[in-house]
Design a protein around this motif. Structure first.
Motif, PDB file in Angstrom:
ATOM      1  N   ASP A  64       0.847  -1.195   0.000  1.00  0.00           N
ATOM      2  CA  ASP A  64       0.000   0.000   0.000  1.00  0.00           C
ATOM      3  C   ASP A  64       0.885   1.248   0.000  1.00  0.00           C
ATOM      4  OD1 ASP A  64      -1.970  -1.882   0.305  1.00  0.00           O
ATOM      5  OD2 ASP A  64      -2.658  -1.189   2.271  1.00  0.00           O
ATOM      6  N   GLY A  65       0.581   2.167  -0.913  1.00  0.00           N
ATOM      7  CA  GLY A  65       1.357   3.397  -0.982  1.00  0.00           C
ATOM      8  C   GLY A  65       2.703   3.255  -1.650  1.00  0.00           C
ATOM      9  N   GLY A  66       3.003   2.052  -2.182  1.00  0.00           N
ATOM     10  CA  GLY A  66       4.281   1.821  -2.841  1.00  0.00           C
ATOM     11  C   GLY A  66       4.274   2.315  -4.282  1.00  0.00           C
ATOM     12  N   ALA A  67       5.299   1.904  -5.033  1.00  0.00           N
ATOM     13  CA  ALA A  67       5.457   2.432  -6.386  1.00  0.00           C
ATOM     14  C   ALA A  67       5.843   1.335  -7.371  1.00  0.00           C
ATOM     15  CB  ALA A  67       6.521   3.530  -6.396  1.00  0.00           C
ATOM     16  N   LEU A  68       5.333   1.449  -8.583  1.00  0.00           N
ATOM     17  CA  LEU A  68       5.682   0.553  -9.685  1.00  0.00           C
ATOM     18  C   LEU A  68       6.217   1.400 -10.826  1.00  0.00           C
ATOM     19  CD1 LEU A  68       3.670  -2.433 -11.119  1.00  0.00           C
ATOM     20  CD2 LEU A  68       4.409  -0.594 -12.657  1.00  0.00           C
ATOM     21  N   VAL A  69       7.344   0.989 -11.391  1.00  0.00           N
ATOM     22  CA  VAL A  69       7.899   1.652 -12.563  1.00  0.00           C
ATOM     23  C   VAL A  69       7.596   0.812 -13.792  1.00  0.00           C
ATOM     24  CG1 VAL A  69      10.020   2.321 -13.743  1.00  0.00           C
ATOM     25  CG2 VAL A  69       9.706   2.902 -11.346  1.00  0.00           C
ATOM     26  N   ALA A  70       6.965   1.436 -14.790  1.00  0.00           N
ATOM     27  CA  ALA A  70       6.608   0.758 -16.034  1.00  0.00           C
ATOM     28  C   ALA A  70       7.586   1.174 -17.128  1.00  0.00           C
ATOM     29  CB  ALA A  70       5.183   1.131 -16.434  1.00  0.00           C
ATOM     30  N   LEU A  71       7.955   0.209 -17.984  1.00  0.00           N
ATOM     31  CA  LEU A  71       8.946   0.472 -19.021  1.00  0.00           C
ATOM     32  C   LEU A  71       8.349   0.626 -20.414  1.00  0.00           C
ATOM     33  CD1 LEU A  71      11.739  -2.037 -17.919  1.00  0.00           C
ATOM     34  CD2 LEU A  71      11.260   0.279 -17.078  1.00  0.00           C
ATOM     35  N   ARG A  72       7.051   0.363 -20.550  1.00  0.00           N
ATOM     36  CA  ARG A  72       6.428   0.436 -21.884  1.00  0.00           C
ATOM     37  C   ARG A  72       5.314   1.493 -21.935  1.00  0.00           C
ATOM     38  NH1 ARG A  72       7.254  -4.288 -25.016  1.00  0.00           N
ATOM     39  NH2 ARG A  72       9.394  -4.981 -24.638  1.00  0.00           N
ATOM     40  N   GLY A  73       5.382   2.472 -21.041  1.00  0.00           N
ATOM     41  CA  GLY A  73       4.460   3.595 -21.119  1.00  0.00           C
ATOM     42  C   GLY A  73       3.173   3.460 -20.334  1.00  0.00           C
ATOM     43  N   TRP A  74       2.964   2.309 -19.679  1.00  0.00           N
ATOM     44  CA  TRP A  74       1.723   2.125 -18.915  1.00  0.00           C
ATOM     45  C   TRP A  74       1.680   3.104 -17.745  1.00  0.00           C
ATOM     46  CZ3 TRP A  74       0.486  -0.827 -14.140  1.00  0.00           C
ATOM     47  CH2 TRP A  74      -0.908  -1.012 -13.983  1.00  0.00           C
ATOM     48  N   GLN A  75       0.496   3.685 -17.490  1.00  0.00           N
ATOM     49  CA  GLN A  75       0.347   4.671 -16.421  1.00  0.00           C
ATOM     50  C   GLN A  75      -0.684   4.271 -15.368  1.00  0.00           C
ATOM     51  OE1 GLN A  75       0.216   8.822 -17.792  1.00  0.00           O
ATOM     52  NE2 GLN A  75       0.629   8.067 -19.858  1.00  0.00           N
ATOM     53  N   GLY A  76      -1.129   3.019 -15.394  1.00  0.00           N
ATOM     54  CA  GLY A  76      -2.137   2.612 -14.428  1.00  0.00           C
ATOM     55  C   GLY A  76      -3.509   2.574 -15.092  1.00  0.00           C
ATOM     56  N   PRO A  77      -4.569   2.635 -14.305  1.00  0.00           N
ATOM     57  CA  PRO A  77      -4.576   2.929 -12.868  1.00  0.00           C
ATOM     58  C   PRO A  77      -4.151   1.745 -12.008  1.00  0.00           C
ATOM     59  CG  PRO A  77      -6.790   2.431 -13.598  1.00  0.00           C
ATOM     60  CD  PRO A  77      -5.920   2.408 -14.824  1.00  0.00           C
ATOM     61  N   ALA A  78      -3.703   2.070 -10.810  1.00  0.00           N
ATOM     62  CA  ALA A  78      -3.359   1.044  -9.835  1.00  0.00           C
ATOM     63  C   ALA A  78      -4.423   1.072  -8.729  1.00  0.00           C
ATOM     64  CB  ALA A  78      -1.960   1.284  -9.284  1.00  0.00           C
ATOM     65  N   GLU A  79      -4.029   0.734  -7.524  1.00  0.00           N
ATOM     66  CA  GLU A  79      -4.980   0.626  -6.405  1.00  0.00           C
ATOM     67  C   GLU A  79      -4.208   0.821  -5.109  1.00  0.00           C
ATOM     68  OE1 GLU A  79      -4.487  -4.223  -6.265  1.00  0.00           O
ATOM     69  OE2 GLU A  79      -6.057  -3.343  -7.494  1.00  0.00           O
ATOM     70  N   ARG A  80      -4.924   1.008  -4.020  1.00  0.00           N
ATOM     71  CA  ARG A  80      -4.325   1.071  -2.676  1.00  0.00           C
ATOM     72  C   ARG A  80      -3.228   2.126  -2.546  1.00  0.00           C
ATOM     73  NH1 ARG A  80      -1.272  -2.677  -2.137  1.00  0.00           N
ATOM     74  NH2 ARG A  80      -1.325  -3.654  -4.204  1.00  0.00           N
ATOM     75  N   GLY A  81      -3.352   3.201  -3.326  1.00  0.00           N
ATOM     76  CA  GLY A  81      -2.361   4.260  -3.252  1.00  0.00           C
ATOM     77  C   GLY A  81      -1.055   3.934  -3.946  1.00  0.00           C
ATOM     78  N   VAL A  82      -1.031   2.862  -4.732  1.00  0.00           N
ATOM     79  CA  VAL A  82       0.184   2.503  -5.474  1.00  0.00           C
ATOM     80  C   VAL A  82       0.367   3.485  -6.633  1.00  0.00           C
ATOM     81  CG1 VAL A  82       1.288   0.757  -6.928  1.00  0.00           C
ATOM     82  CG2 VAL A  82       0.055   0.076  -4.852  1.00  0.00           C
ATOM     83  N   THR A  83       1.558   4.044  -6.736  1.00  0.00           N
ATOM     84  CA  THR A  83       1.889   4.981  -7.805  1.00  0.00           C
ATOM     85  C   THR A  83       2.522   4.238  -8.978  1.00  0.00           C
ATOM     86  OG1 THR A  83       2.310   6.738  -6.193  1.00  0.00           O
ATOM     87  CG2 THR A  83       3.228   7.034  -8.399  1.00  0.00           C
ATOM     88  N   VAL A  84       2.034   4.496 -10.176  1.00  0.00           N
ATOM     89  CA  VAL A  84       2.609   3.911 -11.389  1.00  0.00           C
ATOM     90  C   VAL A  84       3.289   5.029 -12.178  1.00  0.00           C
ATOM     91  CG1 VAL A  84       2.166   2.706 -13.553  1.00  0.00           C
ATOM     92  CG2 VAL A  84       0.869   2.101 -11.501  1.00  0.00           C
ATOM     93  N   THR A  85       4.583   4.850 -12.453  1.00  0.00           N
ATOM     94  CA  THR A  85       5.337   5.870 -13.191  1.00  0.00           C
ATOM     95  C   THR A  85       6.040   5.232 -14.385  1.00  0.00           C
ATOM     96  OG1 THR A  85       5.785   7.067 -11.127  1.00  0.00           O
ATOM     97  CG2 THR A  85       7.120   7.644 -13.053  1.00  0.00           C
ATOM     98  N   PRO A  86       5.674   5.631 -15.604  1.00  0.00           N
ATOM     99  CA  PRO A  86       6.423   5.147 -16.768  1.00  0.00           C
ATOM    100  C   PRO A  86       7.735   5.917 -16.903  1.00  0.00           C
ATOM    101  CG  PRO A  86       4.645   6.583 -17.477  1.00  0.00           C
ATOM    102  CD  PRO A  86       4.531   6.482 -15.980  1.00  0.00           C
ATOM    103  N   VAL A  87       8.791   5.244 -17.326  1.00  0.00           N
ATOM    104  CA  VAL A  87      10.068   5.917 -17.553  1.00  0.00           C
ATOM    105  C   VAL A  87      10.482   5.741 -19.005  1.00  0.00           C
ATOM    106  CG1 VAL A  87      10.815   5.682 -15.154  1.00  0.00           C
ATOM    107  CG2 VAL A  87      11.448   3.916 -16.808  1.00  0.00           C
ATOM    108  N   PHE A  88      11.163   6.739 -19.526  1.00  0.00           N
ATOM    109  CA  PHE A  88      11.593   6.744 -20.921  1.00  0.00           C
ATOM    110  C   PHE A  88      13.064   7.132 -20.964  1.00  0.00           C
ATOM    111  CE2 PHE A  88       7.078   7.794 -20.793  1.00  0.00           C
ATOM    112  CZ  PHE A  88       6.551   6.819 -21.634  1.00  0.00           C
TER     113      PHE A  88
END
Length: 313
Positions: free
Chosen positions: A232-256
């Motif tokens: 909960d409240g953690g973070a996921l880094v996506a490599l192919r542009g995905w931006q979520g949505p997630a759940e439970r306050g999880v942040t999704v950040t794509p990187v380029f």
């Protein structure tokens, strides 16, 4: 000069050997005589038209390739004093029309060029920058404190392997996924815990970390399947542009990775870490540049461990 390019989007067979004008280095640029160019999944995406919407004003031919190794043969006005003609270098290339790494000569900003790691050949050196910079950017985005746990999916791949090695160098604990035949490989990168890959990878991570992990690098692009592994409240880094949505306050950040093409200090640190053995340079197979279509077919068939490399020597 010889280049591998396409004039339309499509499958591997749209790649052709073309004779293109030799580019000249402009202000702040260098020209590199390319000897090796790594073949990456983003090259296949470019070839297939995945980025066509961003390049509607760029006419063909389209030269793929983001990783080049070779020798500087021209310095433009005001080019970085770090570099010299005759120097062995590697470059992070952002393709645009005829400007891509699949060519005998390329022109790139001096900021995107660093010395080739000592003790490597051109093929090995060409596998470093794009994937290692992506891994570095992913970990910097998570910004986990030393001693924290990071999960890595797609751990046997190029980005996954570099992510594990850099995470261990940062003092993190790593939970990584692998197929049974890749377990030893992934442990060799330094993973502390290895779980079976697949759609239920999140449940397997939770068996080791019941509250979830604070950060996850999604190298296998599992998206929603990977989110439950994150606390909960953690973070996921996506490599192919995905931006979520997630759940439970999880942040999704794509990187380029294009965002760090001018970060010379970051690129040079990766070069030093390759020299020191922190990063493992893995070549799956070297093919003549004229066999680029075959290289793309091998890439899309999957199962590679290490990078395919095109030889422009």
């Amino acid at each position: 000069m010889k280049a591998i390019a396409s004039t339309t989007y499509g499958g591997p067979d749209v790649l052709r050997e073309l004779d293109l004008p030799t580019p000249e280095a402009g202000p702040g640029e260098v020209r590199i005589r390319v000897h090796a160019a790594a073949v990456n999944p983003t090259d296949a995406m470019l070839r297939g038209g995945a980025y066509a919407a961003r390049t509607t004003d760029v006419p063909p031919p389209y030269v793929p390739g983001m990783d080049a190794a070779g020798v500087i043969d021209q310095l433009g006005p005001g080019a970085d004093g770090r570099l010299s003609v005759g120097q062995r270098v590697v470059a992070l290339v952002v393709p645009a029309g005829p400007r891509g790494a699949y060519a005998e000569q390329i022109v790139v900003p001096a900021q995107s060029v660093v010395p080739a790691p000592a003790g490597t050949d051109h093929a090995e050196a060409s596998t470093l920058l794009m994937n290692a910079a992506t891994a570095r950017l992913a970990l910097d985005t998570l910004a986990l404190p030393k001693g924290a746990t990071v999960a890595v999916t797609g751990a046997a791949g190029a980005v996954g392997g570099y992510t594990i090695e850099l995470a261990k160098a940062d003092g993190l604990t790593v939970v990584a996924d692998a197929a049974p035949h890749d377990r030893d490989l992934v442990r060799g990168f330094g993973a502390d815990h290895v779980v079976d890959r697949g759609a239920d990878v999140a449940a397997r991570v939770r068996e080791l970390a019941p509250d979830g992990v604070p950060g996850l690098v999604d190298g296998s692009d599992q998206r929603e399947e990977a989110v439950p592994a994150v606390a909960d409240g953690g973070a996921l880094v996506a490599l192919r542009g995905w931006q979520g949505p997630a759940e439970r306050g999880v942040t999704v950040t794509p990187v380029f990775v294009a965002g760090v093409r001018g970060d010379t200090a970051l690129l040079d640190t990766l070069r030093l870490q390759a020299e020191e053995g922190v990063l493992s340079l893995r070549v799956a197979k070297v093919l003549p540049a004229s066999h680029a279509a075959e290289a793309h077919r091998l890439l899309e068939a999957g199962g590679l461990r290490g990078r395919l490399v095109l030889d422009f020597s």
